[in-house]
Enzyme design. Structure first.
Site, mmCIF file in Angstrom:
data_model
loop_
_atom_site.group_PDB
_atom_site.id
_atom_site.type_symbol
_atom_site.label_atom_id
_atom_site.label_comp_id
_atom_site.label_asym_id
_atom_site.label_seq_id
_atom_site.Cartn_x
_atom_site.Cartn_y
_atom_site.Cartn_z
ATOM 1 N N HIS A 224 0.816 -1.228 0.000
ATOM 2 C CA HIS A 224 0.000 0.000 0.000
ATOM 3 C C HIS A 224 0.847 1.274 0.000
ATOM 4 O O HIS A 224 0.309 2.366 -0.209
ATOM 5 C CB HIS A 224 -0.939 0.030 1.214
ATOM 6 C CG HIS A 224 -1.983 -1.037 1.201
ATOM 7 N ND1 HIS A 224 -2.897 -1.185 0.176
ATOM 8 C CD2 HIS A 224 -2.272 -2.039 2.084
ATOM 9 C CE1 HIS A 224 -3.692 -2.213 0.435
ATOM 10 N NE2 HIS A 224 -3.339 -2.756 1.583
ATOM 11 N N ASP B 297 -2.750 -10.292 -2.635
ATOM 12 C CA ASP B 297 -3.315 -9.873 -1.346
ATOM 13 C C ASP B 297 -4.815 -9.578 -1.531
ATOM 14 O O ASP B 297 -5.251 -9.242 -2.632
ATOM 15 C CB ASP B 297 -2.578 -8.608 -0.871
ATOM 16 C CG ASP B 297 -2.945 -8.172 0.534
ATOM 17 O OD1 ASP B 297 -2.197 -8.497 1.461
ATOM 18 O OD2 ASP B 297 -3.998 -7.488 0.696
ATOM 19 N N HIS C 194 -6.343 -7.043 -0.560
ATOM 20 C CA HIS C 194 -6.516 -5.612 -0.840
ATOM 21 C C HIS C 194 -5.742 -5.206 -2.090
ATOM 22 O O HIS C 194 -4.649 -5.702 -2.345
ATOM 23 C CB HIS C 194 -6.029 -4.793 0.354
ATOM 24 C CG HIS C 194 -6.678 -5.169 1.657
ATOM 25 N ND1 HIS C 194 -6.091 -6.047 2.561
ATOM 26 C CD2 HIS C 194 -7.867 -4.809 2.188
ATOM 27 C CE1 HIS C 194 -6.883 -6.182 3.602
ATOM 28 N NE2 HIS C 194 -7.977 -5.456 3.397
ATOM 29 N N ASP D 128 -4.479 -12.767 3.413
ATOM 30 C CA ASP D 128 -5.766 -12.288 3.924
ATOM 31 C C ASP D 128 -6.925 -12.649 2.997
ATOM 32 O O ASP D 128 -8.068 -12.247 3.244
ATOM 33 C CB ASP D 128 -5.740 -10.781 4.241
ATOM 34 C CG ASP D 128 -5.023 -9.946 3.202
ATOM 35 O OD1 ASP D 128 -4.714 -10.468 2.116
ATOM 36 O OD2 ASP D 128 -4.782 -8.751 3.471
HETATM 37 N N1 Q9C Z 1 -12.654 -2.899 7.258
HETATM 38 C C1 Q9C Z 1 -2.619 -5.138 4.136
HETATM 39 O O1 Q9C Z 1 -3.252 -6.159 4.032
HETATM 40 N N2 Q9C Z 1 -8.060 -1.264 7.195
HETATM 41 N N3 Q9C Z 1 -3.156 -4.005 4.607
HETATM 42 C C2 Q9C Z 1 -8.962 -2.315 7.026
HETATM 43 C C3 Q9C Z 1 -11.248 -3.162 7.072
HETATM 44 C C4 Q9C Z 1 -6.738 -1.394 6.649
HETATM 45 C C5 Q9C Z 1 -4.546 -3.959 4.973
HETATM 46 C C6 Q9C Z 1 -10.361 -1.976 7.378
HETATM 47 C C7 Q9C Z 1 -6.394 -2.656 5.964
HETATM 48 C C8 Q9C Z 1 -4.959 -2.643 5.492
HETATM 49 C C9 Q9C Z 1 -1.158 -5.125 3.813
HETATM 50 ZN ZN ZN Z 2 -4.283 -7.008 2.546
#
Ligand code: Q9C
Ligand code: ZN
Length: 338
Positions: free
Chosen positions: A156, A192, A194, A281
């Site tokens: 990110h 991932d 995300h 994830d």
């Molecule tokens: N409702 C990585 O997996 N907020 N970052 C999540 C979910 C941040 C994830 C909120 C998620 C960041 C590297």
């Molecule tokens: Zn992630």
């Protein structure tokens, strides 16, 4: 900061310990530390701006200098310049710490703590070492696979901002190091949950690094403001970014079919090496995500990546079902060797 409250961070040190414990049970390769004489500063500057790196290197000391009591607290951003709307100036850098933190962060969920910079920096060294390992040296052929087993994650983080638990984009550092090591075309395949917004942004206007990401639809899933299917690259990079958003709740079967599309796009680009930002994830038990992969599915994932036949660097990204993240990660690594 999560849903209006301070909670324990999902991205915890035990994640990596579980991977190391599983590797002790099921060794799939040798564990090595990055050499101490790597050209790390140069590699970091190939991806991140000098002012951002300077901010990160001094942020903790600046934070504690505001008030010694801050040493017991994490620094969290709370104010942003909204540059995209041309509403605020970013050409007149503020001196105030909260303003500087906000300038270099895009969310309030990424705590900057005492060891953040040291850990992010060592993580990047590991990613650089992994890239060098697959490149090989003069007389010695490169490794087929190398994984940077590090945290915090990186995908990110953009050229001049942190967010999503990420500070330095390890996958981008690895991809750029592969380019600088003499390879003409490098692909990044982000699995991932995300969207890999930082990596996409690093290479968005370039045709030498193809970026693909398979992730939760940003209309409902973090990071929300990037990751749509119509983002195909810009300028020279037009056609060299691929986003494959999927709805929250997607099963392994549907995910797998879409993954085949991503693999084909990578193969069509004919890269000389691959970088895989590996997030676990996508697991059905993940507390903040919504895909339904099971532990055994990660063996297939690894096997499919290996079938591309490319020298491959993997980076460790998300995965917050902490007790299972070791088994799932090592399943990918075991799958690579099948
Ligand atoms: N409702 C990585 O997996 N907020 N970052 C999540 C979910 C941040 C994830 C909120 C998620 C960041 C590297
Ligand atoms: Zn992630």
């Amino acid at each position: 900061m999560f849903r209006g409250r301070l909670v324990d961070c999902h991205e915890v040190p035990m994640r990596l310990q579980h991977v190391l414990d599983e590797l002790a049970r099921r060794p799939v390769g040798s564990l090595v530390q990055p050499a101490s004489d790597l050209p790390l500063e140069a590699a970091l500057k190939r991806v991140h701006s000098a002012d951002y790196l300077h901010f990160l290197a001094h942020a903790w000391d600046d934070w504690v200098a505001l008030d010694p009591a801050n040493a017991a607290l994490d620094a969290l951003p709370s104010v942003w310049p909204l540059a995209a709307r041309h509403a605020f100036r970013t050409d007149a850098p503020p001196l105030n710490f909260a303003a500087r933190l906000g300038q270099y962060a895009f969310d309030s969920g990424t705590p900057l703590t005492a060891g953040s910079w040291a850990a992010a920096r060592e993580g990047a060294a590991c990613a650089l070492a992994a890239a060098q390992a697959v490149l090989g040296v003069k007389d010695k052929a490169g490794e087929r696979f190398a994984m940077a087993l590090t945290r915090p994650p990186g995908h990110h983080a953009g050229p001049n901002y942190m967010g999503g638990y990420c500070f330095i984009n390890n996958a981008a550092v690895a991809a750029q190091a592969l380019r600088d090591g003499g390879l003409q075309r490098v692909a990044v395949l982000d699995v991932d949950y995300h969207h890999g917004n930082g990596t996409q942004t690093c290479f968005y206007e370039r045709s030498d690094v193809f970026t693909a990401s398979l992730h939760g639809d940003p209309r409902t899933e973090y990071p929300f403001f990037l990751g749509h299917a119509d983002e195909r690259g810009h300028g020279e990079g037009q056609g060299f970014n691929l986003n494959l958003p999927l709805p929250k709740g997607t099963s392994f079967e549907v995910w797998w079919a879409t993954f085949q599309t991503a693999l084909q796009a990578v193969a069509d680009f004919a890269p000389q090496a691959l970088v895989v930002p590996l997030g676990l994830d996508t697991f059905e038990g993940d507390p903040i995500s919504g895909f339904k992969l099971r532990s055994a599915d990660y063996l297939k994932l690894g096997q499919a990546i290996a079938q591309l036949g490319l020298p491959t660097v993997l980076t460790f990204e998300g995965g917050y079902a902490v007790a299972e993240v070791g088994v799932n990660t090592v399943n990918v690594l075991e799958g690579l060797g099948r």
